[in-house]
Design an enzyme around this catalytic site. Structure first.
Site, PDB file in Angstrom:
ATOM      1  N   GLU A  26      53.072 104.136 -15.529  1.00 24.74           N
ATOM      2  CA  GLU A  26      52.370 104.679 -16.688  1.00 24.74           C
ATOM      3  C   GLU A  26      53.037 104.143 -17.941  1.00 24.74           C
ATOM      4  O   GLU A  26      53.914 103.281 -17.873  1.00 24.74           O
ATOM      5  CB  GLU A  26      52.386 106.220 -16.659  1.00 24.74           C
ATOM      6  CG  GLU A  26      53.762 106.827 -16.471  1.00 24.74           C
ATOM      7  CD  GLU A  26      53.757 108.345 -16.355  1.00 24.74           C
ATOM      8  OE1 GLU A  26      52.704 108.955 -16.469  1.00 24.74           O
ATOM      9  OE2 GLU A  26      54.844 108.911 -16.146  1.00 24.74           O
ATOM     10  N   ASP A  40      58.296 110.490 -25.057  1.00 22.77           N
ATOM     11  CA  ASP A  40      57.328 109.385 -25.102  1.00 22.77           C
ATOM     12  C   ASP A  40      57.346 108.660 -26.459  1.00 22.77           C
ATOM     13  O   ASP A  40      56.298 108.526 -27.122  1.00 22.77           O
ATOM     14  CB  ASP A  40      55.896 109.921 -24.864  1.00 22.77           C
ATOM     15  CG  ASP A  40      55.779 110.747 -23.599  1.00 22.77           C
ATOM     16  OD1 ASP A  40      56.489 110.445 -22.631  1.00 22.77           O
ATOM     17  OD2 ASP A  40      54.965 111.694 -23.586  1.00 22.77           O
TER      18      ASP A  40
END
Ligand code: FUB
Length: 446
Positions: free
Chosen positions: A207, A36
């Protein structure tokens, strides 16, 4: 100061401050798992704020799932040499968070008026779901002091902050839909009611929103499951709060099946880069991921050209350091493969295995600077002994060296004189002369 003393001083300083230096192509972080990635340019460096995947032990969160208890920050001034500044925040330092959850998911960090605001999702104590908290520091590598409460009215994951040219900051997050709110100038409270961003894909998980602006276009970029696993997509608009129009795919699904992807996009020294992740160091468990970088380009109309993930990644490789040719730019179709040096310790990296004549690996952008290199060193092993040719420009280009790899079961460094080397940036070609198997760890120049 004497060279040895200086080296010792640097080492002691790094140990004292818990700093580690990593030199790598893709994946760029090799001392731990990292996912991420939010990259930010602060001053003349890139700071990387990833999640920190670990292999969960019993009692640490949900078994066989994401497991994260803290965050590290990394910095680089050339995108190839990365400094790990150590842990900047641990779940047990966050008053409102459940410190047994091991779910410190995708973060972001932004700078305003000389302060650094680190946004992170975590499950709050005593309730289900995720909240988003902020930790504040005076410099990009902390120490970050978490606020005692999470941000009011924000439930969800993957916070992302964008500050527009007029100084207004916006917080984006994922709660099934993407949400957006203005932030107050204190950066820790909402200034407007959370609003759903409309007109985005409705089917398939989305997301990890990441918003950036270029030439008056606001790009809302995000991972989305259009088919079976995530790919990176984007939508564009003329305002940070939308409306946005779905505009295309930035990166296709992982060729090795890593279910998630999560990214950020920056401009550093005039070039755009996509930071994303895959599971290079954990091929059998895609919840232990690793950060990668590749260059990103725009078309004249502002649309984004699809990025193909590479091993070579970005940046120049210093000719005097270990050149990991397994992170190749190109490789021939047969007679050559790449595998882990030690399958039980993937952090040891990869080797390139030649087992047919004329198999070739190409490694671009090696920086020879203005130095006059005299020899090449190859770390290799070969049961029968083998011969490799090192060339410039192409497999049939000018030869720098013929390297006889001695018969050995152990890894050995073979040093050979080179001739005909040009200074500056060069592309290297390493090929095999016969069918004898030769395994190469790295090459470097002296
Ligand atoms: O790393 C945990 C979660 O996986 C992130 O928050 C998502 O974006 C996905 O990458």
């Amino acid at each position: 100061m004497e060279k040895n003393k200086l080296a010792r001083l640097i080492l002691v300083t790094f140990m004292l401050f818990n700093i580690t230096v990593i030199i790598a192509q893709n994946p760029i972080i090799r001392n731990q798992f990292s996912a991420d990635p939010t990259a930010r340019v602060f001053g003349d460096k890139v700071y990387l704020y990833p999640s920190h995947d670990i292999l969960g032990k019993e009692g640490q969160g949900r078994p066989n799932w994401f497991c994260m208890e803290d965050y590290h920050v990394f910095s680089s001034s050339n995108l190839t040499d990365w400094t790990d500044h150590g842990v900047i925040l641990n779940q047990n330092k966050v008053q409102w968070a459940d410190s047994t959850a091991f779910s410190m998911w995708a973060p972001d960090c932004i700078s305003k008026n000389g302060k650094y605001y680190f946004y992170f999702p975590a499950p709050p104590k005593g309730t289900k779901g995720f909240s988003v908290g902020v930790a504040v520091a005076d410099n990009p590598f902390g120490p970050f002091i978490p606020q005692s409460k999470s941000i009011d009215k924000v439930s969800g994951i993957d916070p992302n902050v964008f500050i527009d040219k007029d100084g207004q900051a916006y917080l984006y997050w994922s709660a099934g839909n993407f949400m957006v709110s203005k932030l107050k100038s204190n950066m820790v409270e909402l200034a407007s009611e959370p609003q759903i961003i409309a007109n985005l894909p409705e089917k398939g998980l989305k997301e990890g929103p990441f918003l950036f602006e270029r030439k008056g276009i606001y790009y809302l970029t995000f991972p989305h499951v259009e088919n079976k696993i995530e790919r990176l997509e984007y939508a564009i608009g003329t305002s940070p709060m939308g409306p946005f129009k779905i505009s295309g795919v930035i990166m296709d699904e992982s060729p090795v099946g890593c279910w998630t992807n999560h990214h950020s996009i920056i401009n550093f020294k005039g070039q755009w880069y996509l930071f994303y992740h895959s599971n290079d160091l954990s091929p059998k468990f895609d919840k232990n991921r690793s950060v990668r970088i590749d260059s990103l380009f725009f078309n004249a109309d502002g649309t984004i050209r699809k990025v193909t993930s590479t091993f070579r990644g970005v940046g120049l490789t210093d000719a005097s350091k270990q050149i990991q040719i397994d992170r190749y730019s190109r490789i021939s179709d047969k007679g050559i493969s790449v595998s882990f040096i030690d399958t039980l310790n993937t952090f040891a990296g990869w080797k390139t295995v030649f087992n047919e004549k004329k198999a070739c690996v190409q490694y671009n952008n090696v920086d020879f600077g203005k130095k006059k290199y005299k020899s090449v060193i190859v770390k290799a092993t070969s049961q029968k002994g083998g011969i490799l040719l090192l060339k410039l420009k192409s497999i049939s280009g000018p030869m720098l060296a013929k390297i006889n790899i001695p018969k050995s079961k152990e890894w050995k460094e073979t040093k050979v004189l080179i001739s005909g080397l040009k200074q500056g940036r060069q592309n290297l070609f390493l090929s095999s002369v016969n069918d004898n198997e030769v395994e190469v760890d790295w090459i470097k120049f002296e």
